[in-house]
Design a protein around this motif. Sequence first.
Motif, PDB file in Angstrom:
ATOM      1  N   ASP A 172     -41.137 103.517  11.363  1.00  0.00           N
ATOM      2  CA  ASP A 172     -40.633 104.892  11.343  1.00  0.00           C
ATOM      3  C   ASP A 172     -39.599 105.130  10.244  1.00  0.00           C
ATOM      4  O   ASP A 172     -38.964 106.179  10.204  1.00  0.00           O
ATOM      5  CB  ASP A 172     -40.030 105.240  12.703  1.00  0.00           C
ATOM      6  N   PHE A 173     -39.407 104.162   9.351  1.00  0.00           N
ATOM      7  CA  PHE A 173     -38.390 104.319   8.304  1.00  0.00           C
ATOM      8  C   PHE A 173     -38.872 105.291   7.235  1.00  0.00           C
ATOM      9  O   PHE A 173     -39.975 105.147   6.704  1.00  0.00           O
ATOM     10  CB  PHE A 173     -38.065 102.962   7.680  1.00  0.00           C
ATOM     11  N   LYS A 174     -38.036 106.278   6.918  1.00  0.00           N
ATOM     12  CA  LYS A 174     -38.408 107.330   5.965  1.00  0.00           C
ATOM     13  C   LYS A 174     -37.651 107.210   4.640  1.00  0.00           C
ATOM     14  O   LYS A 174     -37.696 108.117   3.811  1.00  0.00           O
ATOM     15  CB  LYS A 174     -38.122 108.713   6.563  1.00  0.00           C
ATOM     16  N   GLY A 175     -36.921 106.121   4.462  1.00  0.00           N
ATOM     17  CA  GLY A 175     -36.223 105.911   3.201  1.00  0.00           C
ATOM     18  C   GLY A 175     -34.724 106.081   3.253  1.00  0.00           C
ATOM     19  O   GLY A 175     -34.042 105.917   2.234  1.00  0.00           O
ATOM     20  N   TYR A 176     -34.176 106.383   4.453  1.00  0.00           N
ATOM     21  CA  TYR A 176     -32.747 106.666   4.559  1.00  0.00           C
ATOM     22  C   TYR A 176     -32.042 105.673   5.485  1.00  0.00           C
ATOM     23  O   TYR A 176     -32.352 105.602   6.674  1.00  0.00           O
ATOM     24  CB  TYR A 176     -32.524 108.094   5.051  1.00  0.00           C
ATOM     25  N   ILE A 177     -31.103 104.900   4.934  1.00  0.00           N
ATOM     26  CA  ILE A 177     -30.245 104.034   5.742  1.00  0.00           C
ATOM     27  C   ILE A 177     -29.176 104.935   6.359  1.00  0.00           C
ATOM     28  O   ILE A 177     -28.402 105.575   5.636  1.00  0.00           O
ATOM     29  CB  ILE A 177     -29.591 102.934   4.879  1.00  0.00           C
ATOM     30  N   SER A 178     -29.124 104.989   7.681  1.00  0.00           N
ATOM     31  CA  SER A 178     -28.223 105.946   8.346  1.00  0.00           C
ATOM     32  C   SER A 178     -26.758 105.553   8.239  1.00  0.00           C
ATOM     33  O   SER A 178     -25.880 106.415   8.275  1.00  0.00           O
ATOM     34  CB  SER A 178     -28.611 106.105   9.817  1.00  0.00           C
ATOM     35  N   ASP A 179     -26.484 104.260   8.103  1.00  0.00           N
ATOM     36  CA  ASP A 179     -25.083 103.827   8.007  1.00  0.00           C
ATOM     37  C   ASP A 179     -25.005 102.445   7.378  1.00  0.00           C
ATOM     38  O   ASP A 179     -25.639 101.494   7.845  1.00  0.00           O
ATOM     39  CB  ASP A 179     -24.433 103.810   9.400  1.00  0.00           C
ATOM     40  N   LEU A 180     -24.238 102.330   6.309  1.00  0.00           N
ATOM     41  CA  LEU A 180     -23.800 101.042   5.783  1.00  0.00           C
ATOM     42  C   LEU A 180     -22.334 100.946   6.151  1.00  0.00           C
ATOM     43  O   LEU A 180     -21.478 101.497   5.446  1.00  0.00           O
ATOM     44  CB  LEU A 180     -23.967 100.989   4.258  1.00  0.00           C
ATOM     45  N   GLY A 181     -22.025 100.328   7.273  1.00  0.00           N
ATOM     46  CA  GLY A 181     -20.655 100.439   7.761  1.00  0.00           C
ATOM     47  C   GLY A 181     -20.146  99.226   8.488  1.00  0.00           C
ATOM     48  O   GLY A 181     -20.579  98.096   8.277  1.00  0.00           O
ATOM     49  N   GLY A 182     -19.207  99.489   9.377  1.00  0.00           N
ATOM     50  CA  GLY A 182     -18.541  98.471  10.176  1.00  0.00           C
ATOM     51  C   GLY A 182     -17.527  99.161  11.052  1.00  0.00           C
ATOM     52  O   GLY A 182     -17.517 100.393  11.158  1.00  0.00           O
ATOM     53  N   PRO A 183     -16.635  98.413  11.707  1.00  0.00           N
ATOM     54  CA  PRO A 183     -15.625  99.059  12.549  1.00  0.00           C
ATOM     55  C   PRO A 183     -14.839 100.134  11.797  1.00  0.00           C
ATOM     56  O   PRO A 183     -14.540 101.187  12.328  1.00  0.00           O
ATOM     57  CB  PRO A 183     -14.726  97.888  12.970  1.00  0.00           C
TER      58      PRO A 183
END
Length: 625
Positions: free
Chosen positions: A346-357
């Motif tokens: 279902d991946f459409k090309g968008y990483i929803s979050d490159l994050g952490g705390p």
Amino acid sequence: MALKSDFLPTTREEMAMQGWDRADIILFTGDAYIDHPSFGASVIGRVLQRAGYRVAIVPQPNWRDDLRDFRKLGEPRLFFGVTAGAMDSMVNHYTANRRLRHDDAYTAGGRHGMRPDMPTIVYSRILKELYPDVPVIAGGIEASLRRVAHYDYWEDRLRPSILCESAADMVCYGMGERTMLALARRIEHGEKIGEITDVPQTAFLSCEEPQEGDIVLHSYEACLKNKKLQALNFRHVEEESNKYEGRVIWQEAKGDRVKINPMYPPMTTEEIDSTFDLPYTRLPHPRYKGKVIPAYEMIRHSVCMHRGCFGGCAFCTISAHQGKFIASRSKESIAREVGQVTRMDDFKGYISDLGGPSANMYGMGGKDRGICSRCVRPSCLHPKPCPNLDNDHSRLMEVYRMVDAMPGVKKSFIGSGVRYDLAMHPSGDTSVDAVNREYIHELIARHVSGRLKVAPEHTADEVLACMRKPSFEQFRKFKRIFDRVNAEEGLRQQLIPYFISSHPGCREEHMAELAAITKGLNFQLEQVQDFTPTPMTVATEIYYTGYHPYTGEKMYTARGEREKLAQRQFFFWWKPECRAEIIAELRKMRRPDLVEALYGNKPERGNRRDAGRTWKKNKNSNHKK
């Protein structure tokens, strides 16, 4: 599509598919089973599996019937593990006004009622009753934050360590990979759980005597009689949780003695990589086919880049659980996980979050780690950023650019909270400051999915000081940068600030001023919350005891429902139904200037410029009082 055999077994049938007749370790969790590195039970299960152990998992067992879920996998060879889940069960179940929530984000279909209040206690008692000779080890955030005597907001009472109220033999606190693996090996080699007394990040009831250099807290019973002693205890607990090398902590409660071993040192890059590089399917178990699990939907296309947070916010539990020292993954490990996400159906090309705390603490720490090893500050950013802190954002930008250049990735977004004060703080190095300005520009121009969420939390300096947050002036500066970058890039993005009402130190007048200030910045607030006391935070100790643990100062906190609602209503000054009540409250405060600021000169006639001067004058005189 993942098969049942790709997951840890959850039934006898699935164990048979693996060729097992018995599990070595069985984990019970209050969450639905999602095989993803954001869910603790899955992480611990995969870590133990890699070490060669046969690990099964029982998600959300039924505790109301004949307890067949607790019996169905039989007795494990080594031990049971118990966790309430990725979220504290009481926060999961109840609102800040102690009202029952009607859904559960960690359950298939969002269905409420699939776990009890305090699953750590309920599950461990059932398991000990059914299998009295099998060790029960409790972990996860619920057990971790209740390892010492703590205030329970939902029952409005001080409770002893969870070890005194559950039947668990031991609590594994904090991030548990190293601890659980060490315990598994020791038990496998024939040691009894009661003989294992030296593993870091464990807490248990002990007959030992404290040693020289250990910290002996005031007893639970003494704290019941004198709340100030509870506040004094907390300072020790917080400081030891945020040290490179902490000390052993002891506390007597209900005739028992709780021993808490210090935390492990921060994970190395190699260690944290090894945790994230395990063969997660990144999917919910097939048993939930066709049902949506809301918490999973939020993180399915996200990637966590580090652990730990050195912000030390007074209302936050992250440092008590993960510590303040940042453990960052390698770029290669992050790339491997992003690659796995891009291969999802279902991946459409968008990483929803490159994050952490905190999204932008990746790769950061002290310039001189020797200074860090001696530090007892719970926050590297408050009351002002530590001069030893390296706030260079260049490593973070390298990751952003690497991910955006990967095949299949159209864009990566930052969904986790950003500490804009960290990026804006002058480092003393002109090249680092230039990089950090470039980071802010790139963040706003390339990594915002329409709305950037940040957390100034309040506008009043005295409240922000109690929160361990920077002055609101920092937010004003950041907003100006945000607006400028949007104009330069031809974007129409929104800046969404988070705010808290009823935090210790906050009064109604502070909230009224917050309403006027945010209105002046053209905000109609959406992301707001009423302060909810949770175990092991500075703010909760102030709420319960009335004293600040570090200064001994007596502090006001809104406690009753009426007081809390009176503060919260100012968030919604723009709603017609709130107008009359707010005007009445402002008149009681003798603040016609704020009525003018919020509603114009209809209720209180007068010149707006004069009203602004009156507001500042009244504000200053009231603060002097």
